[in-house]
Design a protein around this motif. Structure first.
Motif, PDB file in Angstrom:
ATOM      1  N   THR A 160      42.566  43.271  35.602  1.00 43.14           N
ATOM      2  CA  THR A 160      41.328  43.397  36.367  1.00 43.14           C
ATOM      3  C   THR A 160      40.153  43.646  35.420  1.00 43.14           C
ATOM      4  O   THR A 160      40.160  44.597  34.635  1.00 43.14           O
ATOM      5  N   TYR A 172      28.662  42.776  39.827  1.00 42.21           N
ATOM      6  CA  TYR A 172      29.319  41.660  40.493  1.00 42.21           C
ATOM      7  C   TYR A 172      30.059  42.147  41.730  1.00 42.21           C
ATOM      8  O   TYR A 172      30.486  43.307  41.798  1.00 42.21           O
ATOM      9  N   ASP A 173      30.217  41.254  42.703  1.00 44.96           N
ATOM     10  CA  ASP A 173      30.856  41.610  43.964  1.00 44.96           C
ATOM     11  C   ASP A 173      32.300  42.066  43.800  1.00 44.96           C
ATOM     12  O   ASP A 173      32.796  42.854  44.595  1.00 44.96           O
ATOM     13  N   ASN A 174      32.981  41.542  42.774  1.00 47.18           N
ATOM     14  CA  ASN A 174      34.388  41.904  42.608  1.00 47.18           C
ATOM     15  C   ASN A 174      34.575  43.170  41.792  1.00 47.18           C
ATOM     16  O   ASN A 174      35.641  43.423  41.246  1.00 47.18           O
ATOM     17  N   GLY A 175      33.531  43.980  41.677  1.00 47.85           N
ATOM     18  CA  GLY A 175      33.701  45.341  41.211  1.00 47.85           C
ATOM     19  C   GLY A 175      33.605  45.581  39.726  1.00 47.85           C
ATOM     20  O   GLY A 175      34.190  46.534  39.220  1.00 47.85           O
TER      21      GLY A 175
END
Length: 331
Positions: free
Chosen positions: A143, A221-224
């Motif tokens: 991630t 970013y939206d995915n953290g």
């Protein structure tokens, strides 16, 4: 081997570099050069054995001698010159940044679509083996939590600026400045890897000519995960680019000219990912562009028109926050 016949716009050092790299591809042949100065054009043509010199861009763009045009003029001229060439059916490889602002990029994309020609931004770094090694290895670090990139290179022209002598590098009339010249090298790879950021927060040093000299920009970013880029024409730095994930990190020695790509796992294992090549750094953008033309594809999957547009939107927002306005913005 079928040749692609190029005309070039611009006779500066960047054109020198691209011609050197491009000639490593046997399909690349420069047959014409455009310069407003016939004397300068003749000197450049003699240097590289180019048979035709034009002092009218319209004449070169309409010439049956050429299939494609490489444009390396000042930033403010990119859009108009590219559109003129594309309307004459020529494919266009245009230096970074693709244009002064996002509105110009949209017009360029529309023209390329309408005229069914290839338009590609000449962002060299994202087409190199080093960057491709990075893309392949990215899932290994798990991630993603942080992208950090730095390109700070003190400009000799800044010394002149401090003496009161303003050269092209710091002129808003030419759509210049640090984010356009240096910052795009940190931004474009970020966009290729992760797409459009959700938020942009810029801290910029604005020079007395009206352009920026230095910037630090934070993104979310939206995915953290977060991203931070540093760029400058008024200080030097040797900080590497690093992408940090929960399983490890990938480090690039230089974002604009990738020489080393290192994958370091959290457990202490380290891998050298980059296979060095004898090809010139500019070879890859020319080869990609010719591949597109000869395969009938409309655009690169890496240096795509969407990636170029997002990057232009980002640089425009950074300038907006800094109060940097180009004449091209208010046309």
């Amino acid at each position: 081997m079928k040749k692609v016949h190029f005309g070039v716009v611009g006779t500066n050092f960047i054109t020198d570099w691209v011609l050197t790299g491009g000639r490593e591809d046997e399909r690349f042949e420069v047959v014409a050069v455009y310069s407003r100065s016939g004397e300068r054009g003749e000197a450049f043509a003699a240097k590289y054995g180019i048979p035709h010199v034009f002092t009218s861009l319209e004449a070169m763009a309409s010439s049956p001698l050429i299939d494609a045009v490489y444009i390396a003029s000042p930033n403010a001229y990119h859009a108009g010159q590219s559109i003129l060439c594309m309307k004459h059916g020529k494919h266009v490889l245009c230096e970074k940044p693709l244009a002064s602002n996002a509105a110009e990029v949209r017009r360029m994309i529309k023209t390329a679509t309408d005229c069914r020609v290839v338009l590609m931004e000449a962002m060299k770094s994202t087409l190199t083996p080093g960057f491709r090694a990075l893309q392949t290895a990215l899932p290994e670090i798990g991630t993603i939590r942080q992208y950090f990139s730095c390109f700070c290179q003190y400009s000799s022209r800044y010394d002149k600026l401090k003496e009161g002598i303003v050269l092209n590098a710091f002129l808003p009339e030419l759509s210049n400045g640090a984010v356009m010249d240096i910052g795009v090298y940190t931004l474009y790879p970020m966009v290729v890897l992760f797409g459009r950021p959700r938020t942009i927060q810029a801290s910029v040093i604005k020079l007395y000519t009206g352009v920026d000299g230095h910037g630090c920009v934070n993104f979310t970013y939206d995915n953290g995960f977060n991203a931070t880029v540093l760029y400058s024409k008024i200080v030097d730095s040797r900080l590497p680019t690093e992408i940090q994930g929960e399983n490890g990190r990938i480090t690039l020695d230089r974002i604009h000219l990738i020489g080393q790509v290192t994958l370091a796992y959290r457990d202490g294992r380290v891998k050298d990912l980059h296979t060095h090549t004898e090809k010139d750094e500019y070879y890859y953008e020319v080869a990609e562009f010719i591949d597109l033309i000869q395969s009938g594809r409309n655009e690169s999957t890496v240096n795509s028109l969407e990636n170029s547009l997002i990057t232009a939107e980002i640089t425009e927002e950074i300038r907006r926050q800094a109060g940097v306005v180009f004449p091209a913005d208010v046309k």
